[in-house]
Design a protein around this motif. Sequence first.
Motif, PDB file in Angstrom:
ATOM      1  N   THR A   2       0.754  -1.282   0.045  1.00 31.69           N
ATOM      2  CA  THR A   2      -0.046   0.127   0.126  1.00 31.69           C
ATOM      3  C   THR A   2       0.839   1.222   0.156  1.00 31.69           C
ATOM      4  OG1 THR A   2      -0.112   0.174   2.355  1.00 31.69           O
ATOM      5  CG2 THR A   2      -1.825  -1.342   1.503  1.00 31.69           C
ATOM      6  N   ASP A   3       0.335   2.545  -0.054  1.00 32.20           N
ATOM      7  CA  ASP A   3       0.923   3.717  -0.091  1.00 32.20           C
ATOM      8  C   ASP A   3       1.619   4.036   0.885  1.00 32.20           C
ATOM      9  OD1 ASP A   3       0.616   4.489  -2.693  1.00 32.20           O
ATOM     10  OD2 ASP A   3      -1.354   5.642  -2.296  1.00 32.20           O
ATOM     11  N   GLN A   4       0.956   3.417   2.360  1.00 29.32           N
ATOM     12  CA  GLN A   4       1.407   3.439   3.592  1.00 29.32           C
ATOM     13  C   GLN A   4       2.653   2.981   3.770  1.00 29.32           C
ATOM     14  OE1 GLN A   4      -1.633   2.482   6.360  1.00 29.32           O
ATOM     15  NE2 GLN A   4      -1.494   4.486   7.358  1.00 29.32           N
ATOM     16  N   ASP A   5       2.961   1.648   3.101  1.00 30.08           N
ATOM     17  CA  ASP A   5       4.220   0.876   3.322  1.00 30.08           C
ATOM     18  C   ASP A   5       5.473   1.656   2.484  1.00 30.08           C
ATOM     19  OD1 ASP A   5       2.882  -1.242   4.756  1.00 30.08           O
ATOM     20  OD2 ASP A   5       2.414  -2.280   2.810  1.00 30.08           O
ATOM     21  N   ASP A   6       5.021   2.295   1.655  1.00 32.63           N
ATOM     22  CA  ASP A   6       6.044   3.127   0.721  1.00 32.63           C
ATOM     23  C   ASP A   6       6.409   4.486   1.377  1.00 32.63           C
ATOM     24  OD1 ASP A   6       6.018   1.100  -1.203  1.00 32.63           O
ATOM     25  OD2 ASP A   6       4.609   2.408  -2.360  1.00 32.63           O
ATOM     26  N   ARG A   7       6.028   4.988   2.314  1.00 31.59           N
ATOM     27  CA  ARG A   7       6.151   6.272   2.978  1.00 31.59           C
ATOM     28  C   ARG A   7       7.227   6.372   3.919  1.00 31.59           C
ATOM     29  NH1 ARG A   7       0.074   8.129   4.857  1.00 31.59           N
ATOM     30  NH2 ARG A   7      -0.788   7.767   2.855  1.00 31.59           N
ATOM     31  N   GLY A   8       7.811   5.043   4.457  1.00 26.22           N
ATOM     32  CA  GLY A   8       8.913   5.037   5.246  1.00 26.22           C
ATOM     33  C   GLY A   8       8.562   5.387   6.738  1.00 26.22           C
TER      34      GLY A   8
END
Length: 111
Positions: A2-8
């Motif tokens: 998900t986008d959350q996983d990509d945020r760091g």
Amino acid sequence: MTDQDDRGALRIDPAVVRKIAEHAADAAPGTTSVKRKLIGSHGASATVTGAGDTVSLRLDLALHYPAKVREVVSDVRAKVAEEVERITSYRVLGVDVTVSALLPATRPRVE
């Protein structure tokens, strides 16, 4: 993924948390700075410990005399915890306070 996983992840240095706590303590009603002979004045001093998104704080500060010490310290604890949590999103486990001085308001020697 998900986008959350990509945020760091965001890590806030303990020195930043310390400065936030000191600023909040200095802004609390009833606190004051201590005059030092060679280095000017000094406000509250903080120590930060913790891991992950939780911190514990220790404060050393001076209060105006006469002060209702319990009330001022309670207000300082609440204000510091609130500011640190608001700005950093860290959870404050506790705020230990040492009152190192009670200082009277000083008047100018010449009016």
